[in-house]
Scaffold this active site. Structure first.
Site, PDB file in Angstrom:
ATOM      1  N   LYS A 270      -4.162   3.550   2.691  1.00 26.17           N
ATOM      2  CA  LYS A 270      -5.286   2.771   2.166  1.00 26.17           C
ATOM      3  C   LYS A 270      -6.436   3.666   1.727  1.00 26.17           C
ATOM      4  O   LYS A 270      -7.037   3.465   0.660  1.00 26.17           O
ATOM      5  CB  LYS A 270      -5.740   1.768   3.222  1.00 26.17           C
ATOM      6  CG  LYS A 270      -4.673   0.703   3.508  1.00 26.17           C
ATOM      7  CD  LYS A 270      -4.940  -0.042   4.803  1.00 26.17           C
ATOM      8  CE  LYS A 270      -3.842  -1.076   5.077  1.00 26.17           C
ATOM      9  NZ  LYS A 270      -3.890  -1.578   6.461  1.00 26.17           N
TER      10      LYS A 270
ATOM     11  N   LYS B  32       0.815  -1.230   0.000  1.00 21.13           N
ATOM     12  CA  LYS B  32       0.000   0.000   0.000  1.00 21.13           C
ATOM     13  C   LYS B  32       0.840   1.266   0.000  1.00 21.13           C
ATOM     14  O   LYS B  32       0.460   2.268  -0.601  1.00 21.13           O
ATOM     15  CB  LYS B  32      -0.955   0.031   1.187  1.00 21.13           C
ATOM     16  CG  LYS B  32      -0.282  -0.262   2.530  1.00 21.13           C
ATOM     17  CD  LYS B  32      -1.021  -1.346   3.285  1.00 21.13           C
ATOM     18  CE  LYS B  32      -0.045  -2.325   3.846  1.00 21.13           C
ATOM     19  NZ  LYS B  32      -0.607  -3.589   4.272  1.00 21.13           N
TER      20      LYS B  32
ATOM     21  N   GLY C 144      -6.475  -6.255   3.858  1.00 20.67           N
ATOM     22  CA  GLY C 144      -6.058  -7.662   3.866  1.00 20.67           C
ATOM     23  C   GLY C 144      -6.931  -8.608   3.069  1.00 20.67           C
ATOM     24  O   GLY C 144      -6.991  -8.525   1.843  1.00 20.67           O
TER      25      GLY C 144
ATOM     26  N   GLU D 156       3.782  -4.283  15.346  1.00 19.51           N
ATOM     27  CA  GLU D 156       5.176  -4.545  15.019  1.00 19.51           C
ATOM     28  C   GLU D 156       6.103  -3.933  16.063  1.00 19.51           C
ATOM     29  O   GLU D 156       5.664  -3.130  16.898  1.00 19.51           O
ATOM     30  CB  GLU D 156       5.487  -3.967  13.632  1.00 19.51           C
ATOM     31  CG  GLU D 156       4.712  -4.686  12.535  1.00 19.51           C
ATOM     32  CD  GLU D 156       4.929  -4.058  11.169  1.00 19.51           C
ATOM     33  OE1 GLU D 156       6.049  -3.598  10.903  1.00 19.51           O
ATOM     34  OE2 GLU D 156       3.971  -4.035  10.369  1.00 19.51           O
TER      35      GLU D 156
ATOM     36  N   ASP E  21      -0.462   4.226   7.861  1.00 19.89           N
ATOM     37  CA  ASP E  21      -0.912   3.029   7.144  1.00 19.89           C
ATOM     38  C   ASP E  21      -2.370   3.180   6.688  1.00 19.89           C
ATOM     39  O   ASP E  21      -2.700   2.895   5.534  1.00 19.89           O
ATOM     40  CB  ASP E  21      -0.755   1.807   8.065  1.00 19.89           C
ATOM     41  CG  ASP E  21      -1.308   0.554   7.439  1.00 19.89           C
ATOM     42  OD1 ASP E  21      -0.672   0.028   6.512  1.00 19.89           O
ATOM     43  OD2 ASP E  21      -2.391   0.105   7.863  1.00 19.89           O
TER      44      ASP E  21
ATOM     45  N   GLU F 245      -5.425  -6.168  -4.550  1.00 23.26           N
ATOM     46  CA  GLU F 245      -6.474  -6.434  -3.551  1.00 23.26           C
ATOM     47  C   GLU F 245      -5.917  -6.523  -2.136  1.00 23.26           C
ATOM     48  O   GLU F 245      -6.544  -6.072  -1.179  1.00 23.26           O
ATOM     49  CB  GLU F 245      -7.223  -7.718  -3.933  1.00 23.26           C
ATOM     50  CG  GLU F 245      -8.411  -8.065  -3.060  1.00 23.26           C
ATOM     51  CD  GLU F 245      -9.522  -7.036  -3.151  1.00 23.26           C
ATOM     52  OE1 GLU F 245      -9.581  -6.187  -2.238  1.00 23.26           O
ATOM     53  OE2 GLU F 245     -10.333  -7.069  -4.100  1.00 23.26           O
TER      54      GLU F 245
END
Lengths: 408, 408
Positions: free
Chosen positions: A171, A71, A100, A156, A167, A95
């Site tokens: 998206k 992404k 996910g 993480e 993030d 996709e």
């Protein structure tokens, strides 16, 4: 047929790869894969942005279709990459890059192709949703919930791109382009993370009939496109408000279909693999047909909307949750209400507990004044908060969280 | 390009059709459309089964792709129609036949193509979901809720196919075939409607932490395929349990992706149109390519599973909600528990209010004994209920509602 695999440290992976694929070509040099004369489709599943960008361009220069889950790559260089794919008649499938295992791109590009979409609002980052679910369910603070998330593998070691909203912004920038036929405009999105959310706000918000989620929102307004990621109050009876733990969900509203919602696991090896393989099947099914039969990368668009601007956050209207920690004295509410009124902000509801009944104890002589407002322009709210913050009775930094009256 | 339209009473519709499409061919004889030499794709939106069956076959005999929203047609004759389409290299698209505007067929056939699906459970009938939502939210009985649904247009004048589960069974029979690679087996599905659900059961069920929904379920077991529609308890924290009013939602669980859910409007002109147009775009995009590039009508299937049988309901295992209206006397619970134990049915929880604390008053001297069981085989439960019903202390017909421990 899997023909070749490239990864950084081959020695460690050789056994697994041979077991999975039999005798295939293995190399530490990814250029050997993207330039391979017998390969039709390249799957890019490496991190970062610059290296995969060059590899994807090189793969397309060699006439290969590409499947990616990256992404960040598409949010930053998607306009170039999709244009290159288009010019070459190639498919660049992605996709797995959004939410996910949820087939959200297929839903938006194909399933809802009859619609003018007017809103997409999603929980598209599992790490932050897990942390906020834990904070609410266990009444723990941000730092404790983050630690748990890391121990359980939901965050993480360096979770900063999740926590600060980067993030989710990647998206929603992609979804916005598909929904509205505009270029991908990651750099113009507004983003705000969750690290300032405190347990006391979660409690007040619940008392008021709302839940708080890190929402990624893009909306078509008369004046332009809203594109933003921030913590957001949503009515607790909304399905989106009940999406818990690391799960993702995306609400898509179209003019014909009304509200639709798509739910599932937003991260992890298996859900990502589910989407990557679905893309591979799609590409394989169509890679020998004329490019005109492919689904357009950024959806069927009735006309170019390139001139529609992304609205700066100052021009966005939302409603607001405000929490002012004030000294418990006469006239504070009156002054506060007057300042909001001056800025054309109307109050929807107020919550103030007696000092000894507050859900989380704090300093003696101080109380929390919690206000929900109606829709107001961000710039007006900024001005009002600046003025309120200067009041001698306001003891701490004012908490401001946006609120959407979503209906699913 | 819309070339021709056929409908029964043209005079009334002529103005609207001409306004919408300009000057097009209008006819009361649908054969003129399905045999029309210049038409590539026929959209079938008429009711019933036999007439559209013949028209669709005739259209395909003339080399035309077909888009339909007719679930009854496909549930009853889908095996023939899909085989005919396949043999002719034609597409027979039917996104609007299941769950209205939700792109569920696209999700199952394409989005989740990497998965072995093991369960689909859906609220796929808006009429019954609206009625049951109203019964719960307003504490009204079935007849009153049905009347309201009819007044608001959420139930047809003759709603029997909705209420008795036929409509939902049509849809789950199709989903089952796509999920498991089996033929469409509508006639082998178990179905049970909602007309026996009473407000008091809804109250007890809520007290126990569940909600009741008319669920359409298909599941892959070692022994065969479960295919059933009936009222069903689901944990109230499930997203599915919170799908309210006329909305639909379908939970799909795959081995790689885990749980996914798809939500939206399941009926009505606009949501249906959204899916019909999406199908039209899909078919238009691919109608000149080789048929091998089409998506298989009943999904990509690893191998033929034609020999896997649909399990008769007697062989299905679920857990159960039981309500026994009993005379308030010593030993009733002991006898009941003993009979259940005899049939290898274990009790999960019991609810019995003191006579004067029952949520809905009933005859003096009678109390409701409510039991949730663990998983048990339907045939054993049938035998247990027959025996329980014969006890002199059991005054009314025993209520039995199945229960699924769904997790989304």
């Amino acid at each position: 047929v899997v023909r070749a695999v490239s990864r950084r440290n081959l020695t460690a992976a050789k056994k697994i790869l041979n077991k999975a694929f039999g005798s295939i070509e293995l190399t530490e040099n990814p250029l050997e894969v993207v330039r391979h004369p017998d390969i039709d489709i390249v799957v890019e599943l490496i991190g970062g942005v610059e290296t995969p960008k060059n590899l994807v361009l090189e793969a397309m220069a060699h006439g290969k279709h590409v499947v990616t889950a990256n992404k960040a790559l598409l949010a930053e260089h998607g306009n170039l990459l999709f244009a290159t794919a288009q010019a070459q008649g190639l498919m660049l499938a992605f996709e797995a890059a959004i939410a996910g295992g949820i087939p959200i791109i297929k839903a938006v590009r194909e399933g809802l192709s009859a619609n003018h979409i007017h809103l997409i609002a999603g929980i598209v980052n599992g790490t932050t949703n897990f942390i906020m679910s834990e904070m609410r369910n266990k009444s723990i603070d941000f730092a404790t919930a983050l630690k748990q998330a890391q121990e359980l593998g939901f965050a993480e070691a360096d979770p900063s791109f999740d926590l600060d909203g980067t993030d989710a912004t990647h998206k929603i920038s992609l979804l916005s382009a598909m929904a509205f036929g505009i270029p991908i405009q990651f750099s113009k999105a507004y983003k705000e993370g969750i690290s300032n959310i405190s347990p006391i706000d979660i409690k007040y918000i619940e008392t008021l009939g709302y839940r708080i989620k890190l929402l990624a929102i893009t909306k078509r307004m008369d004046t332009g496109i809203e594109l933003r990621v921030h913590p957001c109050l949503i009515p607790s009876e909304c399905l989106l408000a009940n999406v818990e733990g690391p799960m993702n969900a995306v609400l898509v509203q179209g003019d014909i279909v009304g509200s639709t919602m798509y739910y599932g696991q937003g991260a992890g090896g298996n859900p990502t693999a589910s989407s990557v393989i679905a893309d591979l099947i799609d590409v394989t099914r169509l890679h020998t047909v004329d490019p005109e039969h492919h689904v357009p990368h950024l959806a069927f668009q009735p006309k170019a909307l390139n001139d529609i601007k992304v609205l700066p956050i100052e021009e966005v209207q939302t409603s607001y949750y405000l929490r002012l920690r004030v000294t418990n004295q006469i006239g504070v509410l009156a002054t506060t209400a007057a300042i909001l009124a001056e800025h054309q902000i109307s109050i929807e509801s107020v919550l103030q507990f007696e000092e000894d009944k507050t859900p989380i104890p704090h300093n003696t002589g101080e109380v929390d004044l919690v206000i929900l407002t109606n829709y107001a322009q961000e710039s007006m709210m900024n001005a009002a908060i600046t003025k309120l913050q200067q009041l001698p009775s306001v003891c701490h930094k004012i908490v401001r969280i946006r609120k959407e009256e979503l209906q699913d």
